[in-house]
Write an enzyme that holds these catalytic residues in place. Sequence first.
Site, PDB file in Angstrom:
ATOM      1  N   GLU A   1       0.844  -1.194   0.000  1.00  0.00           N
ATOM      2  CA  GLU A   1       0.000   0.000   0.000  1.00  0.00           C
ATOM      3  C   GLU A   1       0.879   1.244   0.000  1.00  0.00           C
ATOM      4  OE1 GLU A   1      -2.784   2.561   3.036  1.00  0.00           O
ATOM      5  OE2 GLU A   1      -2.687   0.389   3.354  1.00  0.00           O
TER       6      GLU A   1
ATOM      7  N   ARG B   1       0.400  10.445   0.108  1.00  0.00           N
ATOM      8  CA  ARG B   1       0.743  11.540   1.019  1.00  0.00           C
ATOM      9  C   ARG B   1       1.929  12.361   0.519  1.00  0.00           C
ATOM     10  NH1 ARG B   1       0.611   8.279   6.824  1.00  0.00           N
ATOM     11  NH2 ARG B   1      -1.263   7.045   6.390  1.00  0.00           N
TER      12      ARG B   1
ATOM     13  N   THR C   1      -4.692   6.122   1.500  1.00  0.00           N
ATOM     14  CA  THR C   1      -5.129   7.488   1.763  1.00  0.00           C
ATOM     15  C   THR C   1      -6.025   8.032   0.648  1.00  0.00           C
ATOM     16  OG1 THR C   1      -2.897   7.759   2.716  1.00  0.00           O
ATOM     17  CG2 THR C   1      -4.355   9.622   2.883  1.00  0.00           C
TER      18      THR C   1
ATOM     19  N   LYS D   1     -11.267  -1.398   6.870  1.00  0.00           N
ATOM     20  CA  LYS D   1     -10.046  -1.044   7.592  1.00  0.00           C
ATOM     21  C   LYS D   1     -10.434  -0.317   8.879  1.00  0.00           C
ATOM     22  CE  LYS D   1      -6.409   2.477   7.126  1.00  0.00           C
ATOM     23  NZ  LYS D   1      -5.737   3.366   6.161  1.00  0.00           N
TER      24      LYS D   1
END
Length: 208
Positions: free
Chosen positions: A40, A44, A68, A128
């Site tokens: 993953e 960011r 994200t 999640k």
Amino acid sequence: MDALTLLRQGPVVPVIIVNDAAVAVELAQALVAGGVRVLEVTLRTKAALAAMRRMRDEVPGAIVGAGTLRTRAHVEAAIDAGAQFGVSPGFTPELGAAARAANLTLIPGVATPSEAMRAQDEGFTIQKLFPAEAVGGVKLLKSLASPFSDLRFCPTGGIDIKKAPEYLALPNVLAVGGSWLTPDDAIANRDWDRITQLALEASQLHRN
């Protein structure tokens, strides 16, 4: 690859922050060498999309996704970069619709029972838990197990190699997410052997 199959590839999904796409291939190779295939890459940094593309194109065996994800634009950018799955810190119906429209496997973030119900209403039964340690961690997951017996989770946030086994022992946990596999200093020093060793330790953790 659906979310269940994805999270059955290994007990830990590394949460990766890449500041320089030039290290992406070697970083991914180090993780795959340690038995960690599902990667993953969080959106960011400015380098994230380029890093994702390079990992996807140049590292055999890697299954590369975007973390994200918060907006439709994020989903579209991730797809353009070759993302094979997506992970979000929270959930909105618009995000769910964007993922479905793009045929992108999405693991939405939830932190409360109500959020879990809303995500389930949109068809997401694998979620999640985030930020896991801050919102109750193992105790919360144990409490959710009975009323939400049809949901499964990938808790992420504040989990390390010492805490991971307690999570993985729970019947409603498929895998955990963690950033400890890719320490900033190891990436900066290009210490790929260290990252491979951390991946080996993670890949050998036992699940329920």
